[in-house]
Design a protein around this motif. Structure first.
Motif, short mmCIF file in Angstrom:
data_model
loop_
_atom_site.label_atom_id
_atom_site.label_comp_id
_atom_site.label_asym_id
_atom_site.label_seq_id
_atom_site.Cartn_x
_atom_site.Cartn_y
_atom_site.Cartn_z
N GLY A 11 39.50 41.22 49.79
CA GLY A 11 38.11 40.95 49.60
C GLY A 11 37.26 41.98 48.82
O GLY A 11 36.66 41.62 48.15
N LEU A 12 37.62 43.00 49.32
CA LEU A 12 36.85 44.43 48.91
C LEU A 12 37.15 44.68 47.50
O LEU A 12 36.38 44.90 46.56
CB LEU A 12 37.19 45.96 49.59
N ILE A 13 38.51 44.43 46.82
CA ILE A 13 38.84 44.50 45.55
C ILE A 13 38.09 43.37 44.76
O ILE A 13 37.63 43.79 43.75
CB ILE A 13 40.27 44.53 45.27
N PHE A 18 33.93 42.02 40.99
CA PHE A 18 32.85 41.13 40.77
C PHE A 18 31.69 42.03 40.25
O PHE A 18 30.77 41.73 39.27
CB PHE A 18 32.55 40.16 41.97
N LEU A 19 31.29 42.84 40.99
CA LEU A 19 30.16 43.77 40.58
C LEU A 19 30.22 44.62 39.37
O LEU A 19 29.62 44.73 38.50
CB LEU A 19 30.02 44.99 41.96
N PHE A 20 31.56 44.90 38.92
CA PHE A 20 32.09 45.55 37.52
C PHE A 20 31.61 44.47 36.58
O PHE A 20 31.16 44.60 35.48
CB PHE A 20 33.43 45.81 37.54
N ALA A 21 32.01 43.12 36.70
CA ALA A 21 31.64 42.08 35.71
C ALA A 21 30.39 42.01 35.67
O ALA A 21 29.63 41.59 34.64
CB ALA A 21 32.52 40.80 35.97
N LEU A 22 29.43 41.95 36.78
CA LEU A 22 27.94 41.60 36.78
C LEU A 22 27.33 42.85 36.22
O LEU A 22 26.52 42.60 35.40
CB LEU A 22 27.45 41.65 38.28
N PHE A 23 27.65 44.02 36.36
CA PHE A 23 27.24 45.20 35.44
C PHE A 23 27.34 45.14 34.05
O PHE A 23 26.61 45.66 33.32
CB PHE A 23 27.86 46.50 36.05
N ALA A 24 28.66 44.72 33.82
CA ALA A 24 28.95 44.38 32.31
C ALA A 24 27.90 43.39 31.76
O ALA A 24 27.73 43.44 30.69
CB ALA A 24 30.26 44.27 32.08
N PHE A 25 27.69 42.39 32.54
CA PHE A 25 26.89 41.14 32.03
C PHE A 25 25.57 41.71 31.96
O PHE A 25 24.80 41.34 30.86
CB PHE A 25 27.07 40.09 32.73
N VAL A 26 25.08 42.34 32.72
CA VAL A 26 23.51 42.87 32.88
C VAL A 26 23.73 43.97 31.69
O VAL A 26 22.35 43.85 30.86
CB VAL A 26 23.08 43.42 34.05
N MET A 58 35.61 35.77 38.96
CA MET A 58 36.01 36.92 40.07
C MET A 58 35.35 36.50 41.32
O MET A 58 35.82 37.13 42.18
CB MET A 58 35.43 38.16 39.22
N LYS A 59 34.34 35.83 41.05
CA LYS A 59 33.50 35.53 42.56
C LYS A 59 34.18 34.41 43.18
O LYS A 59 34.29 34.58 44.59
CB LYS A 59 31.93 35.32 42.46
N LEU A 60 35.06 33.40 42.49
CA LEU A 60 35.34 32.31 43.00
C LEU A 60 36.74 32.21 43.28
O LEU A 60 37.33 31.50 44.37
CB LEU A 60 34.92 30.82 42.06
N LEU A 64 44.48 37.47 43.55
CA LEU A 64 46.09 37.31 43.64
C LEU A 64 46.20 36.14 42.45
O LEU A 64 47.31 35.72 42.00
CB LEU A 64 46.58 36.70 44.93
N SER A 65 45.10 35.52 41.97
CA SER A 65 45.22 34.51 41.03
C SER A 65 45.32 35.20 39.56
O SER A 65 45.01 36.38 39.36
CB SER A 65 44.29 33.45 41.03
N PHE A 66 45.98 34.30 38.44
CA PHE A 66 45.74 35.03 37.33
C PHE A 66 44.22 34.97 36.38
O PHE A 66 44.07 35.70 35.31
CB PHE A 66 46.83 34.36 36.31
N LEU A 67 43.58 34.19 36.99
CA LEU A 67 42.14 34.17 36.10
C LEU A 67 41.31 35.30 36.15
O LEU A 67 40.72 35.71 35.37
CB LEU A 67 41.43 32.89 36.55
N PRO A 68 41.18 35.86 37.49
CA PRO A 68 40.27 37.02 37.59
C PRO A 68 40.93 38.04 36.85
O PRO A 68 40.53 38.98 36.24
CB PRO A 68 40.45 37.42 38.95
N ILE A 69 42.24 38.12 36.53
CA ILE A 69 42.89 39.27 35.82
C ILE A 69 42.37 38.86 34.21
O ILE A 69 42.07 40.05 33.50
CB ILE A 69 44.23 39.35 35.81
N ILE A 70 42.49 37.69 33.77
CA ILE A 70 42.04 37.45 32.39
C ILE A 70 40.62 38.15 32.03
O ILE A 70 40.16 38.46 31.43
CB ILE A 70 42.17 36.24 32.33
N GLY A 71 39.65 37.57 33.23
CA GLY A 71 38.27 38.04 33.38
C GLY A 71 38.01 39.68 33.47
O GLY A 71 37.31 40.14 32.61
N LEU A 72 38.80 40.10 34.04
CA LEU A 72 39.10 41.70 34.18
C LEU A 72 39.13 42.33 32.65
O LEU A 72 38.82 43.43 32.32
CB LEU A 72 39.94 42.03 35.19
#
Length: 120
Positions: A11-13, A18-26, A58-60, A64-72
């Motif tokens: 959960g912390l990871i 999510f915060l890393f992706a949010l920073f990049a978006f902003v 990354m939020k949803l 352990l799923s592959f979708l957040p890895i693609i987003g990362l």
């Protein structure tokens, strides 16, 4: 108890990603559109859509799923390739912080008083 700790760590990871992706978006939202074109990267709208989708994924979804890895991967590509290029075009690069020395000659071996010759 072990399972609870396991899910707490993931959960912390997930929150950190999510915060890393949010920073990049902003960060992508604050750069000018013409800076993306001048840096020969995709458009600002393209990166906002990609980084926005990455943040939502990354939020949803679980880490352990592959979708957040693609987003990362998309966020890392933005942070290490697109962001420095756009910042360099915008004049916010390394040599221009707080009115410091800006290397105008273009050579990477030049110092503030001329070329560096390696103590020859």
């Amino acid at each position: 108890m072990l399972i609870t700790g396991f899910f707490t760590v993931f959960g912390l990871i997930s929150l950190a990603l999510f915060l890393f992706a949010l920073f990049a978006f902003v960060d992508a939202a604050f750069h000018r559109e013409d800076a993306y074109r001048a840096a020969d990267k995709n458009t600002k709208a393209f990166w906002l859509i990609i980084l926005g989708i990455a943040a939502v994924v990354m939020k949803l979804f679980s880490v352990l799923s592959f979708l957040p890895i693609i987003g990362l991967v998309a966020v890392i590509v933005y942070m290490v390739d697109v962001r420095p290029a756009v910042r360099g075009v915008s004049g916010k690069g390394r040599g221009n912080r707080r009115g410091g020395f800006r290397n105008r000659s273009g050579s990477s071996s030049d110092g503030p008083y001329g070329p560096y010759n390696g103590r020859r």
